[in-house]
Design a protein around this motif. Sequence first.
Motif, short mmCIF file in Angstrom:
data_model
loop_
_atom_site.label_atom_id
_atom_site.label_comp_id
_atom_site.label_asym_id
_atom_site.label_seq_id
_atom_site.Cartn_x
_atom_site.Cartn_y
_atom_site.Cartn_z
N VAL A 1 -7.84 0.43 -4.49
CA VAL A 1 -6.77 -0.54 -4.70
C VAL A 1 -6.72 -1.49 -3.51
CG1 VAL A 1 -4.32 -0.90 -5.19
CG2 VAL A 1 -5.43 1.26 -5.89
N GLU A 2 -6.89 -2.77 -3.78
CA GLU A 2 -6.72 -3.78 -2.75
C GLU A 2 -5.35 -4.42 -2.90
OE1 GLU A 2 -9.12 -3.06 -0.35
OE2 GLU A 2 -8.89 -5.22 -0.04
N CYS A 3 -4.63 -4.50 -1.80
CA CYS A 3 -3.25 -4.99 -1.81
C CYS A 3 -3.22 -6.43 -1.29
CB CYS A 3 -2.38 -4.10 -0.94
SG CYS A 3 -2.41 -2.38 -1.47
N GLU A 52 -5.50 5.36 3.43
CA GLU A 52 -5.46 3.91 3.60
C GLU A 52 -6.55 3.50 4.59
OE1 GLU A 52 -1.48 2.18 4.08
OE2 GLU A 52 -0.65 4.07 3.38
N GLU A 53 -6.96 2.25 4.43
CA GLU A 53 -7.95 1.65 5.34
C GLU A 53 -9.19 2.52 5.46
OE1 GLU A 53 -5.96 0.39 8.91
OE2 GLU A 53 -4.33 -0.44 7.72
N PHE A 54 -9.73 2.81 4.31
CA PHE A 54 -10.91 3.67 4.21
C PHE A 54 -12.18 2.83 4.24
CE2 PHE A 54 -14.13 5.72 1.51
CZ PHE A 54 -14.23 6.96 2.13
N VAL A 55 -13.19 3.31 4.94
CA VAL A 55 -14.46 2.60 5.07
C VAL A 55 -15.52 3.29 4.22
CG1 VAL A 55 -16.28 1.91 6.69
CG2 VAL A 55 -13.87 1.82 7.39
N PRO A 56 -15.79 2.78 3.01
CA PRO A 56 -16.78 3.44 2.16
C PRO A 56 -18.21 3.23 2.66
CG PRO A 56 -15.96 1.45 1.08
CD PRO A 56 -15.15 1.64 2.34
N ALA A 81 0.84 -1.21 0.00
CA ALA A 81 0.00 0.00 0.00
C ALA A 81 0.87 1.25 0.00
CB ALA A 81 -0.93 -0.01 1.21
N ARG A 82 1.97 1.20 0.72
CA ARG A 82 2.85 2.37 0.75
C ARG A 82 3.41 2.69 -0.64
NH1 ARG A 82 8.30 2.65 4.22
NH2 ARG A 82 9.08 1.70 2.30
N ASP A 102 -8.13 -1.07 1.17
CA ASP A 102 -6.73 -0.81 1.53
C ASP A 102 -6.32 0.60 1.14
OD1 ASP A 102 -6.36 -3.34 2.62
OD2 ASP A 102 -5.73 -4.20 0.71
N VAL A 103 -6.60 0.98 -0.10
CA VAL A 103 -6.23 2.32 -0.58
C VAL A 103 -7.41 2.92 -1.32
CG1 VAL A 103 -4.70 3.67 -2.08
CG2 VAL A 103 -3.78 1.70 -0.81
#
Lengths: 149, 149
Positions: free
Chosen positions: A52-54, A28-32, A12-13, A39-40
């Motif tokens: 983006v899922e890592c 990062e670690e956003f809750v829609p 993710a970085r 993840d992003v």
Amino acid sequence: MRDDLQPGQFLARGVCRHLASHGFSVVEEFVPDRGLRVDVMALGPKGEVWVVECKSSRADFQSDQKWQGYLEWCDRYFWAVDLEFPTELLPAETGLIIADAYDAEIVRMAPEDKLAAARRNKLIRKFATHAARRLHALRDPEAQLNAWA
Amino acid sequence: MRDDLQPGQFLARGVCRHLASHGFSVVEEFVPDRGLRVDVMALGPKGEVWVVECKSSRADFQSDQKWQGYLEWCDRYFWAVDLEFPTELLPAETGLIIADAYDAEIVRMAPEDKLAAARRNKLIRKFATHAARRLHALRDPEAQLNAWA
């Protein structure tokens, strides 16, 4: 180099660095929505919303039961994996980013499925709140911000 | 307590703590438009946009030539000052917050002059970008984010 990160967080970085270099801002670690955590989440210069899922390993990917639920919360959806990952496992109709802890590259652009305007505005507001609250907590660690979600 | 802050920044800190306790998310030194920089921009739970200018002294207030330009970038406009400030100097048609470094209180609610929807959405997107970029720089200080405004 921070050694407190999980393998997926290193990816993710690198993803965040790459997207930032293209004018996107990222969290990062956003809750829609309730029960979902991506993840992003990236916000582009024209208001584009990308997710983006890592995935750090085959097992990490195969245990993900939720990713299809993320599609409706973005214009474009990507996987980010490292060079060792068996990319043939990934669904064709998604974007692909090859990443390491330091940078990333978009190998396959995700198809676009545009958000409706109302959902886009709501998402961007949530993104704004997420970023500002975390920034506030870092800038003023003595503040009593415990009430926040 | 950080001792690297200017007097106005201590007020901003107290203002931000107070607004956060009411469910607002906040950023400092936000640029709504070229040539303008507001001390505190706050985003409310319903998408309300408030601007708070922090004035540490009479001279600080009297040297401000720009504040009327901020009115069109928010739904409500406030001054934040400390207990010693001669509040009779402040224009009546604005909000008033009494603050110190630790907290603040809204003494006079600002009148509402609602933003048009398009400008609100653009502002919230800019707020999101501002917060996310500063957060990113703090989370990943080794990233090459120099290209950012």
